[in-house]
Design an enzyme around this catalytic site. Structure first.
Site, PDB file in Angstrom:
ATOM      1  N   HIS A  34       0.713  -1.153  -0.126  1.00 56.67           N
ATOM      2  CA  HIS A  34       0.157   0.045   0.439  1.00 56.67           C
ATOM      3  C   HIS A  34       0.662   1.132   0.250  1.00 56.67           C
ATOM      4  O   HIS A  34       1.550   1.666   0.923  1.00 56.67           O
ATOM      5  CB  HIS A  34      -0.768   0.176   0.765  1.00 56.67           C
ATOM      6  CG  HIS A  34      -1.768   0.666   1.211  1.00 56.67           C
ATOM      7  ND1 HIS A  34      -2.874   1.257   0.645  1.00 56.67           N
ATOM      8  CD2 HIS A  34      -2.315   2.333   2.070  1.00 56.67           C
ATOM      9  CE1 HIS A  34      -4.047   2.239   1.065  1.00 56.67           C
ATOM     10  NE2 HIS A  34      -2.885   2.653   1.606  1.00 56.67           N
ATOM     11  N   HIS A  67      -3.279   4.458  -3.528  1.00 53.72           N
ATOM     12  CA  HIS A  67      -3.614   5.550  -2.576  1.00 53.72           C
ATOM     13  C   HIS A  67      -3.156   7.042  -2.372  1.00 53.72           C
ATOM     14  O   HIS A  67      -2.567   7.594  -2.317  1.00 53.72           O
ATOM     15  CB  HIS A  67      -3.882   5.249  -1.013  1.00 53.72           C
ATOM     16  CG  HIS A  67      -5.207   5.828  -1.115  1.00 53.72           C
ATOM     17  ND1 HIS A  67      -4.677   5.432   1.313  1.00 53.72           N
ATOM     18  CD2 HIS A  67      -5.618   6.954  -0.751  1.00 53.72           C
ATOM     19  CE1 HIS A  67      -5.725   6.615   1.941  1.00 53.72           C
ATOM     20  NE2 HIS A  67      -6.086   7.826   0.874  1.00 53.72           N
ATOM     21  N   MET A  69      -3.731  10.197  -1.887  1.00 58.31           N
ATOM     22  CA  MET A  69      -4.355  11.797  -1.307  1.00 58.31           C
ATOM     23  C   MET A  69      -4.298  12.772  -1.617  1.00 58.31           C
ATOM     24  O   MET A  69      -3.248  13.610  -0.564  1.00 58.31           O
ATOM     25  CB  MET A  69      -3.462  11.425   0.598  1.00 58.31           C
ATOM     26  CG  MET A  69      -4.795  10.369   1.262  1.00 58.31           C
ATOM     27  SD  MET A  69      -3.545   9.802   2.168  1.00 58.31           S
ATOM     28  CE  MET A  69      -2.929   8.472   2.255  1.00 58.31           C
ATOM     29  N   ASP A 176      -8.522   0.763   5.678  1.00 65.37           N
ATOM     30  CA  ASP A 176      -7.357   1.332   5.956  1.00 65.37           C
ATOM     31  C   ASP A 176      -7.359   2.842   6.970  1.00 65.37           C
ATOM     32  O   ASP A 176      -8.254   3.796   7.405  1.00 65.37           O
ATOM     33  CB  ASP A 176      -7.009   2.271   4.775  1.00 65.37           C
ATOM     34  CG  ASP A 176      -5.468   3.436   4.885  1.00 65.37           C
ATOM     35  OD1 ASP A 176      -4.642   2.807   5.548  1.00 65.37           O
ATOM     36  OD2 ASP A 176      -5.934   3.607   3.587  1.00 65.37           O
TER      37      ASP A 176
HETATM   38  C1  DX5 Z   1      -3.575   7.111   6.247  1.00 67.29           C
HETATM   39  C2  DX5 Z   1      -2.968   6.468   5.113  1.00 67.29           C
HETATM   40  C3  DX5 Z   1      -2.814   5.196   5.864  1.00 67.29           C
HETATM   41  C4  DX5 Z   1      -2.006   5.453   6.843  1.00 67.29           C
HETATM   42  C5  DX5 Z   1      -2.165   3.537   7.852  1.00 67.29           C
HETATM   43  O1  DX5 Z   1      -3.528   8.355   5.389  1.00 67.29           O
HETATM   44  O2  DX5 Z   1      -4.115   6.139   4.319  1.00 67.29           O
HETATM   45  O3  DX5 Z   1      -2.627   3.818   4.723  1.00 67.29           O
HETATM   46  O4  DX5 Z   1      -0.687   5.597   6.808  1.00 67.29           O
HETATM   47  O5  DX5 Z   1      -1.767   3.470   8.921  1.00 67.29           O
HETATM   48  P1  DX5 Z   1      -1.919   3.118  10.381  1.00 67.29           P
HETATM   49  O6  DX5 Z   1      -1.712   1.785   9.802  1.00 67.29           O
HETATM   50  O7  DX5 Z   1      -1.191   3.474  11.282  1.00 67.29           O
HETATM   51  O8  DX5 Z   1      -3.179   3.616  10.618  1.00 67.29           O
HETATM   52 ZN    ZN Z   2      -3.805   4.611   2.645  1.00 65.51          ZN
END
Ligand code: DX5
Ligand code: ZN
Length: 220
Positions: A34, A67, A69, A176
Protein backbone atom coordinates in the site's frame (compact mmCIF):
# COMPACT_ATOMS: atom_id res chain seq x y z
CA UNK A 1 -5.85 -19.81 -0.16
CA UNK A 2 -7.73 -17.13 1.73
CA UNK A 3 -9.47 -14.35 -0.14
CA UNK A 4 -8.18 -11.90 2.44
CA UNK A 5 -5.38 -9.55 1.51
CA UNK A 6 -3.00 -7.79 3.88
CA UNK A 7 -1.52 -4.60 2.47
CA UNK A 8 1.24 -3.07 4.60
CA UNK A 9 1.41 0.71 4.21
CA UNK A 10 4.84 2.07 3.37
CA UNK A 11 3.93 5.32 5.13
CA UNK A 12 5.28 3.74 8.33
CA UNK A 13 8.34 2.13 6.69
CA UNK A 14 11.92 3.38 6.96
CA UNK A 15 12.12 5.86 4.08
CA UNK A 16 15.91 5.58 4.02
CA UNK A 17 15.62 1.90 3.01
CA UNK A 18 12.35 1.64 1.10
CA UNK A 19 13.46 -1.02 -1.42
CA UNK A 20 14.62 -3.30 1.37
CA UNK A 21 11.46 -2.62 3.38
CA UNK A 22 9.36 -3.71 0.40
CA UNK A 23 11.40 -6.90 -0.01
CA UNK A 24 11.27 -7.62 3.73
CA UNK A 25 7.54 -7.15 4.11
CA UNK A 26 6.81 -9.32 1.04
CA UNK A 27 9.08 -12.00 2.48
CA UNK A 28 7.04 -11.67 5.69
CA UNK A 29 3.83 -12.43 3.78
CA UNK A 30 2.42 -9.14 2.48
CA UNK A 31 -0.15 -9.65 -0.29
CA UNK A 32 -0.03 -6.09 -1.61
CA UNK A 33 2.11 -3.01 -1.01
CA UNK A 34 0.00 0.00 0.00
CA UNK A 35 1.54 3.23 -1.25
CA UNK A 36 0.16 6.36 0.45
CA UNK A 37 0.53 9.49 -1.65
CA UNK A 38 0.08 12.73 0.30
CA UNK A 39 0.35 16.14 -1.33
CA UNK A 40 0.23 18.75 1.49
CA UNK A 41 -2.95 20.09 -0.09
CA UNK A 42 -5.69 17.46 0.11
CA UNK A 43 -4.06 16.24 3.33
CA UNK A 44 -1.68 18.12 5.63
CA UNK A 45 1.33 15.90 4.96
CA UNK A 46 3.73 15.11 2.14
CA UNK A 47 5.04 11.65 1.25
CA UNK A 48 6.24 10.39 -2.12
CA UNK A 49 5.27 10.49 -5.77
CA UNK A 50 5.40 8.48 -9.00
CA UNK A 51 9.19 8.54 -9.25
CA UNK A 52 9.46 6.60 -6.00
CA UNK A 53 6.77 4.17 -7.19
CA UNK A 54 8.72 3.60 -10.41
CA UNK A 55 11.91 2.98 -8.44
CA UNK A 56 10.18 0.46 -6.16
CA UNK A 57 8.31 -1.39 -8.89
CA UNK A 58 11.18 -3.83 -9.66
CA UNK A 59 11.49 -4.56 -5.93
CA UNK A 60 7.88 -5.72 -5.62
CA UNK A 61 6.60 -9.13 -6.70
CA UNK A 62 3.10 -8.26 -5.44
CA UNK A 63 0.55 -5.65 -6.58
CA UNK A 64 1.28 -2.01 -5.76
CA UNK A 65 -1.83 -0.41 -4.33
CA UNK A 66 -1.62 3.38 -4.70
CA UNK A 67 -3.82 5.46 -2.40
CA UNK A 68 -3.94 8.99 -3.76
CA UNK A 69 -4.57 11.65 -1.13
CA UNK A 70 -4.10 14.41 -3.67
CA UNK A 71 -6.06 17.14 -5.39
CA UNK A 72 -6.30 17.44 -8.35
CA UNK A 73 -6.21 13.72 -9.13
CA UNK A 74 -6.00 13.06 -12.87
CA UNK A 75 -2.43 13.95 -13.80
CA UNK A 76 -1.00 12.00 -10.87
CA UNK A 77 -3.27 9.03 -11.52
CA UNK A 78 -1.89 8.89 -15.06
CA UNK A 79 1.68 9.24 -13.78
CA UNK A 80 1.22 6.39 -11.29
CA UNK A 81 -0.24 4.14 -13.98
CA UNK A 82 2.89 4.78 -16.03
CA UNK A 83 5.05 4.18 -12.94
CA UNK A 84 3.75 0.63 -12.56
CA UNK A 85 0.85 0.88 -10.10
CA UNK A 86 -1.65 -2.00 -10.16
CA UNK A 87 -4.46 -0.39 -8.16
CA UNK A 88 -5.04 3.37 -8.04
CA UNK A 89 -7.60 4.75 -5.59
CA UNK A 90 -8.69 8.33 -5.06
CA UNK A 91 -11.10 10.31 -2.91
CA UNK A 92 -14.21 11.26 -4.95
CA UNK A 93 -14.36 14.67 -3.26
CA UNK A 94 -10.87 15.39 -4.67
CA UNK A 95 -11.90 14.84 -8.30
CA UNK A 96 -14.09 17.24 -10.27
CA UNK A 97 -15.28 14.44 -12.56
CA UNK A 98 -15.26 11.14 -10.70
CA UNK A 99 -16.57 9.03 -13.57
CA UNK A 100 -13.92 10.45 -15.90
CA UNK A 101 -11.12 9.78 -13.41
CA UNK A 102 -12.26 6.16 -12.99
CA UNK A 103 -12.21 5.75 -16.77
CA UNK A 104 -8.79 7.33 -16.98
CA UNK A 105 -7.34 4.85 -14.45
CA UNK A 106 -8.92 1.81 -16.10
CA UNK A 107 -8.02 3.06 -19.55
CA UNK A 108 -4.42 3.19 -18.39
CA UNK A 109 -4.61 -0.52 -17.52
CA UNK A 110 -5.04 -0.27 -13.72
CA UNK A 111 -7.75 -1.27 -11.29
CA UNK A 112 -9.65 1.77 -9.98
CA UNK A 113 -10.74 2.46 -6.42
CA UNK A 114 -12.80 5.04 -4.56
CA UNK A 115 -11.87 6.10 -1.02
CA UNK A 116 -14.34 7.29 1.60
CA UNK A 117 -13.26 9.48 4.51
CA UNK A 118 -14.85 8.95 7.94
CA UNK A 119 -17.47 11.66 7.31
CA UNK A 120 -18.03 10.86 3.62
CA UNK A 121 -21.23 9.28 2.31
CA UNK A 122 -21.16 6.27 -0.03
CA UNK A 123 -23.84 7.92 -2.20
CA UNK A 124 -21.67 8.33 -5.28
CA UNK A 125 -21.46 4.54 -5.56
CA UNK A 126 -25.05 4.46 -6.71
CA UNK A 127 -23.85 5.93 -10.01
CA UNK A 128 -20.38 4.52 -10.55
CA UNK A 129 -20.25 1.10 -8.91
CA UNK A 130 -20.03 -0.49 -12.36
CA UNK A 131 -16.68 1.21 -12.88
CA UNK A 132 -15.18 0.49 -9.46
CA UNK A 133 -12.74 -2.36 -8.72
CA UNK A 134 -12.08 -1.45 -5.09
CA UNK A 135 -13.82 0.47 -2.32
CA UNK A 136 -11.64 1.79 0.47
CA UNK A 137 -13.24 2.77 3.76
CA UNK A 138 -11.05 5.10 5.81
CA UNK A 139 -11.10 4.29 9.51
CA UNK A 140 -8.97 7.34 10.33
CA UNK A 141 -8.83 10.80 8.82
CA UNK A 142 -6.24 10.60 6.05
CA UNK A 143 -2.80 12.16 6.36
CA UNK A 144 -0.97 10.31 9.11
CA UNK A 145 -0.15 6.81 10.22
CA UNK A 146 -0.49 5.70 13.81
CA UNK A 147 -3.98 7.07 14.52
CA UNK A 148 -6.76 5.23 16.36
CA UNK A 149 -9.45 3.26 14.54
CA UNK A 150 -12.76 5.17 14.22
CA UNK A 151 -15.49 2.68 15.11
CA UNK A 152 -18.19 4.13 12.82
CA UNK A 153 -16.14 2.74 9.91
CA UNK A 154 -17.55 -0.69 10.78
CA UNK A 155 -21.09 0.37 9.91
CA UNK A 156 -19.85 1.91 6.70
CA UNK A 157 -18.02 -1.30 5.80
CA UNK A 158 -21.25 -3.24 6.36
CA UNK A 159 -23.12 -0.86 4.09
CA UNK A 160 -20.43 -1.05 1.39
CA UNK A 161 -20.50 -4.85 1.62
CA UNK A 162 -24.23 -4.85 0.93
CA UNK A 163 -23.74 -2.57 -2.09
CA UNK A 164 -20.98 -4.81 -3.46
CA UNK A 165 -22.98 -7.99 -2.96
CA UNK A 166 -26.06 -6.56 -4.64
CA UNK A 167 -23.96 -5.30 -7.57
CA UNK A 168 -22.75 -8.86 -8.20
CA UNK A 169 -19.39 -7.42 -9.21
CA UNK A 170 -15.91 -8.49 -8.14
CA UNK A 171 -14.98 -5.50 -5.99
CA UNK A 172 -12.47 -5.58 -3.16
CA UNK A 173 -13.52 -3.93 0.11
CA UNK A 174 -10.54 -2.40 1.83
CA UNK A 175 -10.18 -0.75 5.24
CA UNK A 176 -7.37 1.67 6.07
CA UNK A 177 -6.38 3.28 9.36
CA UNK A 178 -5.66 1.98 12.83
CA UNK A 179 -5.88 -1.70 11.82
CA UNK A 180 -4.13 -3.92 14.38
CA UNK A 181 -4.13 -7.59 15.35
CA UNK A 182 -6.80 -6.87 17.96
CA UNK A 183 -9.37 -5.26 15.62
CA UNK A 184 -8.78 -6.84 12.19
CA UNK A 185 -11.32 -9.57 12.92
CA UNK A 186 -14.07 -7.01 13.59
CA UNK A 187 -13.33 -5.30 10.27
CA UNK A 188 -13.51 -8.69 8.51
CA UNK A 189 -16.78 -9.54 10.26
CA UNK A 190 -18.23 -6.25 8.98
CA UNK A 191 -17.33 -7.32 5.44
CA UNK A 192 -13.81 -6.08 4.67
CA UNK A 193 -11.54 -8.39 2.68
CA UNK A 194 -8.43 -6.24 2.27
CA UNK A 195 -6.60 -4.69 5.21
CA UNK A 196 -4.11 -1.84 5.19
CA UNK A 197 -1.78 -1.71 8.17
CA UNK A 198 1.09 0.71 8.57
CA UNK A 199 2.30 1.24 12.11
CA UNK A 200 1.04 -2.18 13.26
CA UNK A 201 3.53 -3.88 10.92
CA UNK A 202 6.39 -1.47 10.29
CA UNK A 203 6.34 -0.35 13.92
CA UNK A 204 7.31 -3.86 15.03
CA UNK A 205 10.67 -5.62 14.69
CA UNK A 206 9.19 -8.87 13.34
CA UNK A 207 6.91 -8.17 10.36
CA UNK A 208 6.12 -11.84 9.82
CA UNK A 209 4.97 -12.30 13.41
CA UNK A 210 2.44 -9.47 12.98
CA UNK A 211 1.19 -10.61 9.56
CA UNK A 212 0.87 -14.21 10.80
CA UNK A 213 -1.04 -13.01 13.86
CA UNK A 214 -3.39 -10.99 11.63
CA UNK A 215 -4.03 -14.05 9.44
CA UNK A 216 -4.79 -16.16 12.48
CA UNK A 217 -7.43 -13.61 13.49
CA UNK A 218 -8.91 -13.80 9.99
CA UNK A 219 -9.33 -17.57 9.89
CA UNK A 220 -10.94 -17.91 13.31
C1 DX5 B 1 -3.59 7.41 6.34
C2 DX5 B 1 -3.08 6.38 5.35
C3 DX5 B 1 -2.95 5.03 5.94
C4 DX5 B 1 -2.10 4.96 7.16
C5 DX5 B 1 -2.05 3.58 7.73
O1 DX5 B 1 -3.55 8.62 5.73
O2 DX5 B 1 -3.95 6.29 4.26
O3 DX5 B 1 -2.62 4.07 4.96
O4 DX5 B 1 -0.86 5.55 7.03
O5 DX5 B 1 -1.32 3.63 8.89
P1 DX5 B 1 -1.84 3.01 10.27
O6 DX5 B 1 -2.06 1.55 10.00
O7 DX5 B 1 -0.69 3.26 11.18
O8 DX5 B 1 -3.09 3.73 10.66
ZN1 ZN C 1 -3.75 4.57 2.77
Amino acid sequence: MSTYRIAPSLSSADFARLGQEVADVIEAGADWIHFDVMDNHYVPNLSFGPMVCRALRPHSTVPIDVHLMVQPVDALAQAFAEAGADFISFHPDASTHVDRTLQLIQGAGCKAGLVFNPAASLGVLEWVIDRVDLILIMSVNPGFGGQSFIASALRKIERARRLIDSSGRDIRLQVDGGIKVDNIRRAAAAGADTFVAGSAIFGQPDYKAVIDAMRRELVQ
